[in-house]
Design a protein around this motif. Structure first.
Motif, PDB file in Angstrom:
ATOM      1  N   GLY A 117       3.681 -18.968  75.547  1.00  0.00           N
ATOM      2  CA  GLY A 117       2.897 -18.084  74.687  1.00  0.00           C
ATOM      3  C   GLY A 117       1.996 -17.222  75.546  1.00  0.00           C
ATOM      4  O   GLY A 117       1.004 -17.706  76.087  1.00  0.00           O
ATOM      5  N   LEU A 118       2.325 -15.944  75.699  1.00  0.00           N
ATOM      6  CA  LEU A 118       1.596 -15.092  76.634  1.00  0.00           C
ATOM      7  C   LEU A 118       0.213 -14.713  76.133  1.00  0.00           C
ATOM      8  O   LEU A 118      -0.684 -14.438  76.934  1.00  0.00           O
ATOM      9  N   ARG A 119       0.006 -14.679  74.815  1.00  0.00           N
ATOM     10  CA  ARG A 119      -1.298 -14.291  74.267  1.00  0.00           C
ATOM     11  C   ARG A 119      -1.979 -15.422  73.508  1.00  0.00           C
ATOM     12  O   ARG A 119      -3.193 -15.580  73.581  1.00  0.00           O
ATOM     13  N   VAL A 120      -1.212 -16.179  72.762  1.00  0.00           N
ATOM     14  CA  VAL A 120      -1.770 -17.303  72.009  1.00  0.00           C
ATOM     15  C   VAL A 120      -0.847 -18.501  72.197  1.00  0.00           C
ATOM     16  O   VAL A 120       0.331 -18.355  72.514  1.00  0.00           O
ATOM     17  N   LEU A 121      -1.416 -19.673  71.985  1.00  0.00           N
ATOM     18  CA  LEU A 121      -0.636 -20.905  72.075  1.00  0.00           C
ATOM     19  C   LEU A 121      -0.431 -21.458  70.671  1.00  0.00           C
ATOM     20  O   LEU A 121      -1.374 -21.978  70.064  1.00  0.00           O
ATOM     21  N   PRO A 122       0.775 -21.320  70.113  1.00  0.00           N
ATOM     22  CA  PRO A 122       1.023 -21.876  68.767  1.00  0.00           C
ATOM     23  C   PRO A 122       0.709 -23.366  68.741  1.00  0.00           C
ATOM     24  O   PRO A 122       1.031 -24.097  69.675  1.00  0.00           O
ATOM     25  N   PRO A 123       0.041 -23.852  67.672  1.00  0.00           N
ATOM     26  CA  PRO A 123      -0.415 -25.249  67.636  1.00  0.00           C
ATOM     27  C   PRO A 123       0.715 -26.259  67.676  1.00  0.00           C
ATOM     28  O   PRO A 123       0.509 -27.392  68.107  1.00  0.00           O
ATOM     29  N   ASP A 124       1.910 -25.884  67.220  1.00  0.00           N
ATOM     30  CA  ASP A 124       2.999 -26.853  67.181  1.00  0.00           C
ATOM     31  C   ASP A 124       3.896 -26.786  68.406  1.00  0.00           C
ATOM     32  O   ASP A 124       4.904 -27.480  68.472  1.00  0.00           O
ATOM     33  N   TRP A 125       3.558 -25.975  69.384  1.00  0.00           N
ATOM     34  CA  TRP A 125       4.365 -25.879  70.597  1.00  0.00           C
ATOM     35  C   TRP A 125       3.954 -26.950  71.599  1.00  0.00           C
ATOM     36  O   TRP A 125       2.759 -27.223  71.766  1.00  0.00           O
ATOM     37  N   PRO A 126       4.912 -27.557  72.294  1.00  0.00           N
ATOM     38  CA  PRO A 126       4.541 -28.455  73.396  1.00  0.00           C
ATOM     39  C   PRO A 126       4.003 -27.637  74.560  1.00  0.00           C
ATOM     40  O   PRO A 126       4.330 -26.450  74.699  1.00  0.00           O
TER      41      PRO A 126
END
Length: 343
Positions: free
Chosen positions: A221-230
Motif C-alpha cells: 500500500g503506497l499511500r495507505v495500509l488497508p486494515p485487512d492486509w497482512p
C-alpha cells in the motif's frame, strides 16, 4: 593448480573468520605453505596472506512503539564457531607482520592459483566468542552483515536477518528499558521470516527480488495500509532499515567521542536524526526515558569484549563500516522504487 606444501613440510591449514578481508579468510600459521612449481622456495616475506527509521511507522498497530504483534517468535539464525583447528585471534585487528624467529616460512609462492572463497549466502564462520557467557557476539554480527551484500550488490535477506538477530541481543543488553524495543524488533523479523517460509519463498531470497515481487502483485500500500492486509515485506524491512541507521549513527558517535561525552546523549542525538521523524510524540517521550537508563561508556565497551578503549573503538568502527554498507545499498533500492515513505 592446487595448494601444496614445500618439499619438506605438509601443507598449511586455512581458517575462515580470522582475517580482515571481505570474507575474513587468511591462512593460519602452520608448518608449511603454498608452493610454486615445486621448487620449495619461500615467499618474499613471512607475512600471512589476508584475503583481502521509524520502526514504529505510522499505521503499524498498537503498543507504545506503534508496532503490531504479529508472529510468535524468531526463527532467525546467526553463524558461529570456527572451522578446523584454527585458534581464535583478536577480531578486526591486523595481523602482525613480524616473523617468528626460527619458524619455517609461513607461505611460499603462489603459482597463479587462488584460495577458494565461500559463495555468498554462506557467511564465513565467526570467531570463537571472546565472552563465552555473553549473548551478544560482535563477531557473529559482522560475519552476517559482511555476507549480506553480494558482489552484484544484492541484499541477501537470510544474512540480513541473521545480523539483526545479533543486534536484538545488543539492544536487549542495553537494559530493561530497551526490552520492549527488542521484543518488537523480533516481531518485525518474524514477519519477514514468515514470508521467507511461505508459498512465495523464492521471491524473498534477496531484497531486490522481494521488492519487485510485492510491487508487481500490488501487495504494498503506497499511500495507505488497508486494515485487512497482512504486513508486506517491503514495509516491514523499511522499519528495520530506519532502525539500522539509528544504530549505525550511535555506534559511530560512541567510537569517535571523548570520555566526557555522555553515551545516553549520543544515543538520543542519533535517535533524533534517524527515527524520531517517524514516531509519534508519545513514542519519542518513551524513547527519551529509555536513553536515560543507557549503560556507561565502559559497560558499552564491555559488550564488544574489547581489551581496552583503543581496541573497543577499532571494533566499533569496523561494525559501523559494515553496517553502513548494508544500509546504503538498501537505501538505494528503496529510493529507486519510491518506497522510503511507506505508511
Amino acid at each position: 593448480m592446487g595448494l601444496r606444501g614445500t618439499r619438506d613440510t605438509p601443507p598449511t591449514q586455512c581458517c575462515f573468520g580470522q582475517g580482515r578481508g571481505t570474507w575474513g579468510i587468511s591462512p593460519q600459521e602452520g608448518d608449511g605453505g603454498v608452493s610454486g612449481e615445486g621448487d620449495g622456495s619461500p615467499a618474499p616475506d613471512n607475512r600471512p596472506l589476508s584475503a583481502v527509521s521509524g520502526w514504529a511507522g505510522r499505521g503499524q498497530g498498537s503498543g507504545p512503539w506503534g508496532w503490531a504483534p504479529w508472529g510468535r517468535g524468531v526463527r532467525g539464525w546467526a553463524p558461529s564457531g570456527c572451522c578446523g583447528s584454527c585458534s581464535p585471534l583478536r577480531p578486526f585487528l591486523a595481523f602482525s607482520s613480524s616473523p617468528v624467529s626460527g619458524s619455517p616460512p609461513l607461505l611460499s609462492r603462489l603459482s597463479g592459483s587462488r584460495l577458494p572463497l565461500p559463495r555468498h549466502g554462506t557467511p564465513a564462520p565467526a570467531q570463537a566468542p571472546r565472552c563465552p557467557g555473553q549473548a551478544f557476539q560482535i563477531s557473529r554480527l559482522l560475519a552476517a552483515f559482511r555476507a549480506c551484500v553480494t558482489p552484484d550488490g544484492e541484499i541477501l535477506l537470510g544474512e540480513y536477518l541473521a545480523g539483526w538477530k545479533e543486534l536484538i541481543k545488543l539492544i536487549d543488553a542495553l537494559g530493561a528499558a530497551f526490552g520492549l524495543l527488542a521484543q518488537e524488533t523480533q516481531t518485525k523479523m518474524e514477519i519477514l521470516q514468515g514470508h521467507r517460509a511461505g508459498p512465495h519463498a523464492p521471491h524473498y531470497r534477496t531484497l531486490q527480488a522481494m521488492v519487485a515481487f510485492e510491487l508487481q502483485r500490488g501487495l504494498v500500500g503506497l499511500r495507505v495500509l488497508p486494515p485487512d492486509w497482512p504486513p508486506s515485506g517491503c514495509r516491514t524491512l523499511l522499519r528495520l532499515h530506519r532502525a539500522l541507521k539509528w544504530l549505525e549513527l550511535f555506534l559511530g558517535k560512541l567510537s569517535h567521542s571523548g570520555p566526557e561525552e555522555d553515551p545516553s546523549q549520543l544515543c538520543a542525538v542519533a535517535y533524533q536524526a534517524a527515527l524520531a521523524p517517524y514516531h509519534s510524540w508519545w513514542v519519542r517521550q518513551a524513547a527519551g526515558l529509555a536513553f536515560l537508563a543507557l549503560p556507561s561508556r565502559r559497560e558499552l565497551y564491555g559488550l564488544v569484549c574489547a581489551e581496552g578503549e583503543r581496541e573497543a573503538r577499532a571494533m566499533l568502527l569496523d561494525a559501523v563500516g559494515i553496517i553502513a554498507r548494508v544500509y546504503n545499498v538498501t537505501q538505494r533500492v528503496y529510493a529507486t522504487r519510491g518506497l522510503l515513505e511507506l505508511p
